[in-house]
Enzyme design. Structure first.
Site, PDB file in Angstrom:
ATOM      1  N   CYS A  32      -1.823   1.890   7.678  1.00 53.33           N
ATOM      2  CA  CYS A  32      -1.342   0.533   7.417  1.00 53.33           C
ATOM      3  C   CYS A  32      -2.092  -0.101   6.265  1.00 53.33           C
ATOM      4  O   CYS A  32      -3.194   0.300   5.918  1.00 53.33           O
ATOM      5  CB  CYS A  32      -1.588  -0.352   8.641  1.00 53.33           C
ATOM      6  SG  CYS A  32      -0.499  -0.009  10.010  1.00 53.33           S
ATOM      7  N   CYS A  36      -1.242  -5.726   7.890  1.00 54.82           N
ATOM      8  CA  CYS A  36      -0.252  -5.354   8.905  1.00 54.82           C
ATOM      9  C   CYS A  36      -0.403  -6.201  10.171  1.00 54.82           C
ATOM     10  O   CYS A  36      -1.499  -6.471  10.634  1.00 54.82           O
ATOM     11  CB  CYS A  36      -0.390  -3.883   9.285  1.00 54.82           C
ATOM     12  SG  CYS A  36       0.945  -3.352  10.375  1.00 54.82           S
ATOM     13  N   CYS A  63       3.202   3.224   7.792  1.00 46.44           N
ATOM     14  CA  CYS A  63       3.680   2.335   8.860  1.00 46.44           C
ATOM     15  C   CYS A  63       5.030   1.748   8.456  1.00 46.44           C
ATOM     16  O   CYS A  63       5.215   1.298   7.333  1.00 46.44           O
ATOM     17  CB  CYS A  63       2.656   1.228   9.047  1.00 46.44           C
ATOM     18  SG  CYS A  63       3.166  -0.078  10.143  1.00 46.44           S
ATOM     19  N   CYS A  66       4.540  -2.507   8.137  1.00 48.78           N
ATOM     20  CA  CYS A  66       3.952  -3.142   6.942  1.00 48.78           C
ATOM     21  C   CYS A  66       4.314  -2.405   5.665  1.00 48.78           C
ATOM     22  O   CYS A  66       3.921  -2.815   4.580  1.00 48.78           O
ATOM     23  CB  CYS A  66       2.439  -3.256   7.068  1.00 48.78           C
ATOM     24  SG  CYS A  66       1.575  -1.678   7.129  1.00 48.78           S
TER      25      CYS A  66
HETATM   26 ZN   LIG Z   1       1.333  -1.309   9.545  1.00 51.09          ZN
END
Ligand SMILES: [Zn+2]
Length: 180
Positions: A32, A36, A63, A66
């Site tokens: 991330c 995030c 991810c 994000c």
């Molecule tokens: Zn994330």
């Protein structure tokens, strides 16, 4: 940045560090960006990387929430360009631009955009609407209220206020002056 600083940035979902480092969670296999909004993982499960590439090479996946992969492929300039195009297209279609999924927080996006173009996304959108309105006022016989809606304003009073602020007179004064 040391690990303690990075850990603090993760805990606060601090967007100022987006692009500076990434964190990956060993238990999920996902990496991330610092901002995030996912649940903050346990400290002992996190490892840190300086680039998305490093995280990938270590076997982590980006991810979905994000979009940590966007920073990998899209430097800030490209994001700013993309946003500009979306605003332009939205104003043309008289709709609201969708900017939530470009991968930056509103605050960060405003900074990035301003750095690139010298104005905020909102100011850019306003100026496009203003030009559209000016054009309709001088080149058509449309009623002021129709001009307001067609240029993307939510009400006549909003349009009047906005117009006066930027042009220094009301739309009808402007129209009279230009056509006389
Ligand atoms: Zn994330």
């Amino acid at each position: 940045m040391n690990e303690q600083e990075m850990w603090e940035a993760v805990q606060h979902s601090d967007a100022d560090y987006d692009g500076i480092f990434f964190y990956a969670v060993k238990t999920t296999g996902i990496f991330c960006r610092p901002s995030c909004r996912s649940k903050v993982p346990k400290k002992e499960n996190i490892c840190y990387f300086h680039s998305a590439k490093e995280a990938r090479n270590a076997g982590f996946r980006p991810c979905k929430r994000c979009r940590s992969d966007l920073l990998e492929y899209q430097p800030m300039r490209e994001i700013a360009t993309e946003v500009k195009q979306r605003i332009y297209a939205a104003v043309k279609e008289n709709s609201q631009p969708v900017l939530e999924n470009v991968g930056l927080t509103t605050r960060r996006l405003t900074d990035v955009f301003k750095q690139e173009y010298g104005i905020t996304p909102k100011e850019y959108m306003d100026s496009l609407r203003l030009h559209a309105a000016e054009k309709m006022l001088t080149q058509t016989d449309k009623k002021i209220i129709d001009v307001a809606y067609e240029a993307g304003f939510s009400s006549l009073s909003a349009f009047n206020r906005f117009f006066k602020k930027y042009v220094g007179k009301t739309p009808s004064e402007y129209r009279k002056e230009v056509s006389s």
